[in-house]
Scaffold this active site. Sequence first.
Site, PDB file in Angstrom:
ATOM      1  N   THR A  78       2.492 -25.761   3.412  1.00  0.00           N
ATOM      2  CA  THR A  78       1.838 -27.050   3.238  1.00  0.00           C
ATOM      3  C   THR A  78       0.585 -26.839   3.974  1.00  0.00           C
ATOM      4  O   THR A  78       0.406 -26.944   5.272  1.00  0.00           O
ATOM      5  CB  THR A  78       2.570 -28.150   3.973  1.00  0.00           C
ATOM      6  OG1 THR A  78       3.986 -28.522   3.365  1.00  0.00           O
ATOM      7  CG2 THR A  78       1.688 -29.563   4.021  1.00  0.00           C
TER       8      THR A  78
ATOM      9  N   LYS B 262       0.755 -33.077  -2.617  1.00  0.00           N
ATOM     10  CA  LYS B 262       1.502 -33.076  -1.658  1.00  0.00           C
ATOM     11  C   LYS B 262       1.013 -33.945  -0.507  1.00  0.00           C
ATOM     12  O   LYS B 262       1.833 -34.881   0.196  1.00  0.00           O
ATOM     13  CB  LYS B 262       1.640 -31.693  -1.137  1.00  0.00           C
ATOM     14  CG  LYS B 262       2.427 -31.686   0.098  1.00  0.00           C
ATOM     15  CD  LYS B 262       4.110 -31.941   0.240  1.00  0.00           C
ATOM     16  CE  LYS B 262       4.788 -31.973   1.400  1.00  0.00           C
ATOM     17  NZ  LYS B 262       5.060 -30.637   1.936  1.00  0.00           N
TER      18      LYS B 262
END
Length: 306
Positions: free
Chosen positions: A102, A180
């Site tokens: 991430t 995301k």
Amino acid sequence: MAAQALRFAFLGIGPMGEGMSENLIAKGNLQTPLILWNRTKERAIELSKRVGNSIVADSLKDTVPRADVLWMCFQDEAAVVEIMDELLTTNVAGKLFVDSSTISPSATNELASRVINAGAEFVAVPVFGDPSMAKIGALTLIPAGNPESVSRILPYLGGVVGRAVVDLSGEKPGQASLLKFIGNVLIMTSIEVAAEMNVFAEKTDLGAHNILKLFEALMPGSPHVVHTKQMISGDYHKHKPGVPVAHAIGLTSKVQELAHSKGVSLKAYEVAVNHLKDVEAHVGSSGGIFSIYGVVRKEGGLPFEN
């Protein structure tokens, strides 16, 4: 099939990477043992002994000549950049890099550019889900990049490492990271909504179990159902969190910075983020994202633990 003959290396055997690599071994129909690498080598050794059909690389650079696909999953952007800096000192021509870490959209695009300029391919595959979902192959995966590159990794996503795929083939890799980031707003606000509704139900003697029934009827399979089950079970205070609160706060800060830079107001998200900070103040590193339920309980005059 040619895709089945790909040699894989998985780099980063943290809580998420462990579950993802286990499912890749179990359901990926790999023709060669999965190569495992982790900065703490003992963790990779333990995983290899437990799941089989895998070998542990002696060094990071050792993975490059032995794999066609180098799949990375690290907890923060600094780690990804550090690992990539070392990998790109080797000949990576023809390799496919897959990154499930991430990191920011800009960092993803920068990494993709570096990899492609070195003669390799790059696909971003950030994921939605926590380590428990990674363990059972229930992640949602978002691949983005050159369509041909994405097509090489697609057979190992839905039904293997994860449950569902949001395919962004043909879009810049950073678009997957952006989705995301924005998707984190959905996750955090749905946790906040579930926590507030459950506490409201408890304070009125309706009971959180009836809120679960309502969510299951109105929104079956929704995050609200999953979150409410987590809260009712007491996992948020009984077990080590899948996503530590400090890590969650770091991600939400980046999301807020991005929103602010675009002139977007995320009021509901801010409430959830402030509750995350309350979690950190109340229980420190032992707290996780579902501990928001605990602080909302305290605000309502209930004990933190249910």
